[in-house]
Design a protein around this motif. Sequence first.
Motif, PDB file in Angstrom:
ATOM      1  N   PHE A   1      -9.544   4.612   0.707  1.00 20.33           N
ATOM      2  CA  PHE A   1      -8.807   3.438   1.169  1.00 20.33           C
ATOM      3  C   PHE A   1      -9.793   2.366   1.620  1.00 20.33           C
TER       4      PHE A   1
ATOM      5  N   ALA B   1       0.835  -1.206   0.000  1.00 19.15           N
ATOM      6  CA  ALA B   1       0.000   0.000   0.000  1.00 19.15           C
ATOM      7  C   ALA B   1       0.869   1.254   0.000  1.00 19.15           C
TER       8      ALA B   1
ATOM      9  N   SER C   1     -12.120   6.403   4.016  1.00 26.98           N
ATOM     10  CA  SER C   1     -11.871   4.988   4.287  1.00 26.98           C
ATOM     11  C   SER C   1     -13.184   4.223   4.274  1.00 26.98           C
TER      12      SER C   1
ATOM     13  N   MET D   1      -4.859   5.202   6.508  1.00 23.90           N
ATOM     14  CA  MET D   1      -5.293   6.556   6.197  1.00 23.90           C
ATOM     15  C   MET D   1      -4.687   7.542   7.197  1.00 23.90           C
TER      16      MET D   1
ATOM     17  N   ILE E   1      -6.429  -2.142   0.013  1.00 18.90           N
ATOM     18  CA  ILE E   1      -5.385  -2.649   0.904  1.00 18.90           C
ATOM     19  C   ILE E   1      -5.737  -4.099   1.220  1.00 18.90           C
TER      20      ILE E   1
ATOM     21  N   THR F   1      -1.176   8.099   6.185  1.00 20.50           N
ATOM     22  CA  THR F   1      -1.135   8.964   5.010  1.00 20.50           C
ATOM     23  C   THR F   1      -1.337  10.419   5.400  1.00 20.50           C
TER      24      THR F   1
ATOM     25  N   TYR G   1      -8.741  10.150  -2.414  1.00 18.07           N
ATOM     26  CA  TYR G   1      -8.225   8.808  -2.160  1.00 18.07           C
ATOM     27  C   TYR G   1      -9.186   8.071  -1.237  1.00 18.07           C
TER      28      TYR G   1
ATOM     29  N   ALA H   1      -7.724  -0.075   7.097  1.00 13.57           N
ATOM     30  CA  ALA H   1      -7.885   1.084   6.210  1.00 13.57           C
ATOM     31  C   ALA H   1      -7.729   2.385   6.987  1.00 13.57           C
TER      32      ALA H   1
ATOM     33  N   VAL I   1      -7.842   2.904  -3.370  1.00 12.91           N
ATOM     34  CA  VAL I   1      -6.621   2.201  -2.975  1.00 12.91           C
ATOM     35  C   VAL I   1      -7.051   0.986  -2.152  1.00 12.91           C
TER      36      VAL I   1
END
Length: 498
Positions: free
Chosen positions: A246, A205, A362, A258, A385, A261, A244, A254, A383
């Motif tokens: 997740f 990820a 998320s 996040m 994961i 990130t 984005y 997730a 994205v």
Amino acid sequence: MFENDADTNSSPSQNNDTNNSSAEYLRRAAQACSAGDAVLGMHLYLAAFEKASHGAYLSDSAAVDGLRQAWRLACKLKERSLAEYIFEKLEPYMTPEEVAQSAEQLQRLALDKLEEFGLTREDLEDMTDMISQDFLGLSAAPFMMKVEHRQSKTPSSVPSGHDDVKELQKKPDEGKAVEKTGDQVATTEYIERLTYRDIVGFRDAVATMNGFGVGMQDDPQFKELVETLNVRHGLKKMPIIDTYLFRAPVREDANQFMSATLGEIGLPAIRMHMEENLQGMPVLCVMAQADNQPKLNAARNSFEGGGVLVLEDIDLWGSPIADAAADDMGMFAYAQLSRGAREAINLIRSAVENPDVYVLASAGGDGEVDGFFYDLLDPVTVVDIDDPSPSERADLWIHIASEHPSMRSIDRSALVRYSAGMSRFDIYMAAREAVEDAYKASLVARRYQPVKADNMYEKLAAYQPLDSEEYRQLEDAVIEDFRAEIDRMDDLLNGVGD
């Protein structure tokens, strides 16, 4: 009288600007009200505000006072639709108490209108509960919003959100976001401040996000590439293009990624998530870190400058807008239930449209995000994961063993093999449960006892599906370990007998 005024204003004048025109509308509105024409006065007050707002960031105080007069007249005349329109214009200039009172006034106007069709207030209240619970998915109160100020704590091996501690905050006026809520309930929630270096088992990820430029701010080659692209494309900095989203089979994974990130981006952030109140109704919570709050434009309900908007577990959010027709019942539902949701939607939309704001969301892998939010967040980059790979599981067990020395005697390759298909969060929780059991056994025995392999395997088996190959292998491993323990006891007894 009005004709003379019109003749006077029709002549050329160097001072016939926006403010003078607004003042003229205000004067005529006051004259109309004095003459007993409240309808004309209401429209003239509204026109004065529109004239003063034209081309300006904020209207002058006289125009705002005129708009307040228009609001009072609309409520007095029971012009519900016009009152809603005026309320939209007036809301940025109101205090939280005034906003709550005005929302109640709008509700009363809607109830009065519907009572004309023979519906009692008791019937309407029952209908409102049904709509809020079954259709809109939000609280029936128009301003059920909670604000939490977050502070950071030292990262630990337990995923974010497991050991959160909440305490009441005695200063509800702390932070700009509080001023926008009707029911002010402020708390402080201590959370971890993570980066990609603080999380384990997300190697794939992280590589995906590195491809988008997130987490590469310290890489010299990447910085040189960005500088070259900025020059060649004529931009000042790397643009933020997509939202984005997740997704992970277990939402805790997730959310942890996040959060990391968010730490990599390093900008002030606002978090949103849903909680249940004491009545079991969903409540939208808006949070900001107390030591790193983004700048907000209170009038436009939007970000000023850079920032990050974080939407947690968005697959658990219900659509805040019902597919109701534009009739009296639809307008009643909208006025009764959507005020707080409307503020949240405006903030999300402004963040998506702002090129300086990151939007992170998320969701759990099994949850389905409502199409309303896909449209609101568009364009979206998903994205996914996945559960940790064998190499990522090895990293996880190495990290767990470094945090808990009592587990170092257990075969790591077996742990990697038996934890296949488990999420990162479940692996951490199984290890934590085994460590706690060993700690309790040590207290009872009054001496140190390490984590036993069979106990660790039992904890892992609790997270594996009963029909999985891993569960069968764990069951066999526990039985084999138990047999070995019996053999050791027999040897000990035989030695004592001799």
